[in-house]
Design a protein around this motif. Structure first.
Motif, mmCIF file in Angstrom:
data_model
loop_
_atom_site.group_PDB
_atom_site.id
_atom_site.type_symbol
_atom_site.label_atom_id
_atom_site.label_comp_id
_atom_site.label_asym_id
_atom_site.label_seq_id
_atom_site.Cartn_x
_atom_site.Cartn_y
_atom_site.Cartn_z
ATOM 1 N N VAL A 146 6.081 -13.466 10.341
ATOM 2 C CA VAL A 146 5.089 -12.529 10.063
ATOM 3 C C VAL A 146 5.112 -11.278 10.946
ATOM 4 O O VAL A 146 4.766 -11.236 12.163
ATOM 5 N N MET A 147 5.450 -9.989 10.184
ATOM 6 C CA MET A 147 5.537 -8.690 10.951
ATOM 7 C C MET A 147 4.148 -8.159 11.114
ATOM 8 O O MET A 147 3.439 -7.693 10.018
ATOM 9 N N LEU A 148 3.709 -7.949 12.192
ATOM 10 C CA LEU A 148 2.529 -7.334 12.469
ATOM 11 C C LEU A 148 2.912 -5.754 12.709
ATOM 12 O O LEU A 148 1.791 -4.924 12.068
ATOM 13 N N GLU A 149 3.962 -5.063 13.165
ATOM 14 C CA GLU A 149 4.300 -3.997 13.483
ATOM 15 C C GLU A 149 5.554 -3.660 13.475
ATOM 16 O O GLU A 149 6.302 -4.431 14.378
ATOM 17 N N SER A 150 6.260 -2.709 13.218
ATOM 18 C CA SER A 150 7.623 -2.154 13.302
ATOM 19 C C SER A 150 7.884 -0.891 14.265
ATOM 20 O O SER A 150 7.235 -0.016 13.771
ATOM 21 N N VAL A 151 8.651 -1.064 15.001
ATOM 22 C CA VAL A 151 8.951 0.088 16.118
ATOM 23 C C VAL A 151 9.623 1.383 15.322
ATOM 24 O O VAL A 151 10.747 0.957 14.278
ATOM 25 N N GLY A 152 9.230 2.524 15.072
ATOM 26 C CA GLY A 152 9.820 3.614 14.461
ATOM 27 C C GLY A 152 9.091 3.780 13.069
ATOM 28 O O GLY A 152 9.525 4.734 12.276
ATOM 29 N N ASN A 153 8.546 2.846 12.689
ATOM 30 C CA ASN A 153 7.569 3.101 11.025
ATOM 31 C C ASN A 153 6.079 3.093 11.474
ATOM 32 O O ASN A 153 5.507 2.432 10.642
ATOM 33 N N LEU A 154 5.702 3.421 12.544
ATOM 34 C CA LEU A 154 3.927 3.486 12.740
ATOM 35 C C LEU A 154 3.451 4.218 11.602
ATOM 36 O O LEU A 154 2.354 4.109 11.459
ATOM 37 N N GLY A 155 3.888 5.098 10.988
ATOM 38 C CA GLY A 155 3.407 5.922 9.693
ATOM 39 C C GLY A 155 3.444 5.229 8.643
ATOM 40 O O GLY A 155 2.828 5.748 7.678
ATOM 41 N N ARG A 156 3.921 3.930 8.539
ATOM 42 C CA ARG A 156 3.850 3.112 7.320
ATOM 43 C C ARG A 156 2.832 2.181 7.433
ATOM 44 O O ARG A 156 2.523 1.508 8.360
ATOM 45 N N SER A 157 2.385 1.897 6.212
ATOM 46 C CA SER A 157 1.422 0.574 6.196
ATOM 47 C C SER A 157 2.209 -0.564 5.780
ATOM 48 O O SER A 157 3.450 -0.737 6.032
ATOM 49 N N ALA A 158 1.374 -1.608 5.608
ATOM 50 C CA ALA A 158 2.107 -3.113 5.704
ATOM 51 C C ALA A 158 3.073 -3.374 4.710
ATOM 52 O O ALA A 158 4.004 -3.837 4.410
ATOM 53 N N ASP A 159 2.799 -2.542 3.343
ATOM 54 C CA ASP A 159 3.627 -2.743 2.239
ATOM 55 C C ASP A 159 4.812 -1.776 2.291
ATOM 56 O O ASP A 159 5.530 -1.647 1.246
ATOM 57 N N GLY A 160 4.892 -0.933 3.209
ATOM 58 C CA GLY A 160 6.116 -0.107 3.195
ATOM 59 C C GLY A 160 5.910 1.232 2.922
ATOM 60 O O GLY A 160 6.593 2.127 3.023
ATOM 61 N N ASP A 161 4.561 1.699 2.453
ATOM 62 C CA ASP A 161 4.377 3.054 1.868
ATOM 63 C C ASP A 161 3.944 3.769 2.880
ATOM 64 O O ASP A 161 3.123 3.478 3.858
ATOM 65 N N SER A 162 3.931 5.052 2.870
ATOM 66 C CA SER A 162 3.543 6.115 4.000
ATOM 67 C C SER A 162 1.949 6.218 3.843
ATOM 68 O O SER A 162 1.228 6.214 2.916
ATOM 69 N N ASP A 163 1.404 6.004 5.124
ATOM 70 C CA ASP A 163 -0.159 6.028 5.029
ATOM 71 C C ASP A 163 -0.601 7.499 4.576
ATOM 72 O O ASP A 163 -1.799 7.503 4.161
ATOM 73 N N THR A 164 0.067 8.592 4.472
ATOM 74 C CA THR A 164 -0.491 9.772 3.970
ATOM 75 C C THR A 164 -0.769 9.996 2.690
ATOM 76 O O THR A 164 -1.420 10.567 2.286
ATOM 77 N N MET A 165 0.003 8.843 1.881
ATOM 78 C CA MET A 165 -0.136 9.074 0.451
ATOM 79 C C MET A 165 -1.617 8.467 -0.127
ATOM 80 O O MET A 165 -2.059 8.903 -1.090
ATOM 81 N N GLY A 166 -2.586 7.991 0.856
ATOM 82 C CA GLY A 166 -3.828 7.714 0.584
ATOM 83 C C GLY A 166 -4.756 8.702 0.992
ATOM 84 O O GLY A 166 -5.966 8.498 0.615
ATOM 85 N N THR A 167 -4.175 9.837 1.791
ATOM 86 C CA THR A 167 -5.299 10.792 2.020
ATOM 87 C C THR A 167 -5.250 12.144 0.771
ATOM 88 O O THR A 167 -4.484 11.871 0.063
ATOM 89 N N ASP A 168 -6.197 12.794 0.859
ATOM 90 C CA ASP A 168 -6.204 13.697 0.094
ATOM 91 C C ASP A 168 -5.463 15.107 0.141
ATOM 92 O O ASP A 168 -4.909 15.130 1.214
ATOM 93 N N VAL A 169 -5.524 15.858 -0.723
ATOM 94 C CA VAL A 169 -4.578 17.098 -0.674
ATOM 95 C C VAL A 169 -5.024 17.949 0.750
ATOM 96 O O VAL A 169 -4.108 18.393 1.374
#
Length: 343
Positions: A146-169
């Motif tokens: 079970v991977m809780l967090e990966s070093v160097g990818n703090l900007g990604r969510s659990a499914d591997g997508d960028s967190d900024t994709m959920g923010t508005d323009v």
């Protein structure tokens, strides 16, 4: 006169592009329909890049460069006041920091961005690319873990997508574009206009004979401290003022420039050793690089692709005539006569 090849002068280009955006789009569309294949392909390529994302960044740069243009023009002028330049620099840094840290200031800028984008018929919600990044495959030896967090990818969510994709323009423009630009500008300005440099710039007018703060110790103190001057020798600067006043009453021409002021102190070097040393330092201290960069810009304007076959001697003469044009006008000679004498 300000040099039109410096990056700070691109504010006019940004303003024209923003105001004439529909005309540029229509013109590129017409060129794209021409029979000339090379021009049509280039026009279509440029037209594809003139989207809402480009327009939003254009508005941001226009706003930032408008704030910096006044300081840039002042620093490029030949007779600017150093003390006022320091005040304007501090004001500009404060404005840029307010734009970065104050949500109200960004909301005002965002309002202008929305109005500009909507006037050109773009959908602002589709401005920033929403292309999703590829999911990262989990290594085989971690398949049962079970991977809780990966070093160097703090900007990604659990499914591997960028967190900024959920923010508005609005948030994407502020975080991914405005913040990096402002951080770079503010950091560079703080580096170039640090406390020591500003203290020196405030002190330089105290050496100019036409300045109302000539030889005021309180103003000169920062300059004297920076160059390790003996403060005890600077206490008697009122004697220099009386000397200049007495020479003026005797009918002698008073000094009008820093060079003339330093030359007037040379006969009294032994009496005012520290003041004379500081005056020489102030005389050769380069405040800005505008004059040097203006020389390079002059060379590029003279030696063009059309006038590429030009000897170095002729290029040097034409460059000096262009750079020192004010002296040529005072000499009363036309440039052709000067070229003939130089040859």
């Amino acid at each position: 006169m300000a040099c039109h090849t410096r990056w700070a002068c691109r504010v006019d280009a940004c303003r024209v592009m923003k105001d004439r955006f529909p005309v540029v789009v229509r013109l590129l569309g017409e060129i794209g329909n021409e029979d000339n294949a090379d021009r049509a392909v280039e026009a279509k390529g440029l037209l594809a890049q003139l989207d809402a994302n480009f327009l939003m960044k254009l508005v941001v740069f226009s706003d930032i460069l408008t704030k910096t243009s006044q300081l840039s023009n002042m620093l490029q002028s030949t007779d600017f006041d150093l003390a006022k330049a320091v005040e304007l620099t501090e004001t500009l840094i404060s404005l840029l920091e307010d734009l970065r840290n104050n949500p109200v200031s960004f909301d005002i800028l965002w309002g202008r961005i929305e109005n500009t984008v909507e006037e050109q018929g773009f959908d602002i919600d589709m401005a920033v690319s929403t292309q999703r990044k590829m999911k990262r495959r989990l290594p085989e030896h971690f398949r049962d873990s079970v991977m809780l967090e990966s070093v160097g990818n703090l900007g990604r969510s659990a499914d591997g997508d960028s967190d900024t994709m959920g923010t508005d323009v609005k948030d994407q423009i502020r975080v991914n574009f405005l913040y990096p630009a402002l951080d770079r500008i503010i950091s560079e300005m703080n580096r170039r206009f640090n406390k020591k440099a500003c203290n020196i710039m405030r002190s330089l007018p105290s050496f100019h004979p036409q300045s109302p703060i000539l030889l005021e110790y309180e103003t000169m103190e920062g300059f004297a401290t920076a160059y390790n001057a003996n403060r005890e020798d600077l206490v008697h600067m009122h004697s220099v003022k009386r000397l200049l006043q007495r020479r003026e009453k005797e009918g002698q021409e008073p000094p009008h420039s820093l060079l003339e002021f330093a030359n007037s102190l040379k006969p009294f070097e032994e009496a005012f050793r520290e003041l004379y040393r500081l005056a020489k330092i102030a005389l050769v201290l380069p405040v800005t690089s505008a004059a040097c960069e203006r020389s390079f810009s002059t060379l590029t304007l003279i030696k063009t692709l059309v006038r590429n076959f030009m000897a170095n001697s002729r290029l040097s003469i034409l460059a000096v005539l262009s750079i020192e044009s004010h002296r040529v006008e005072k000499s009363g000679l036309v440039r052709g006569q000067i070229c003939e004498r130089a040859q």
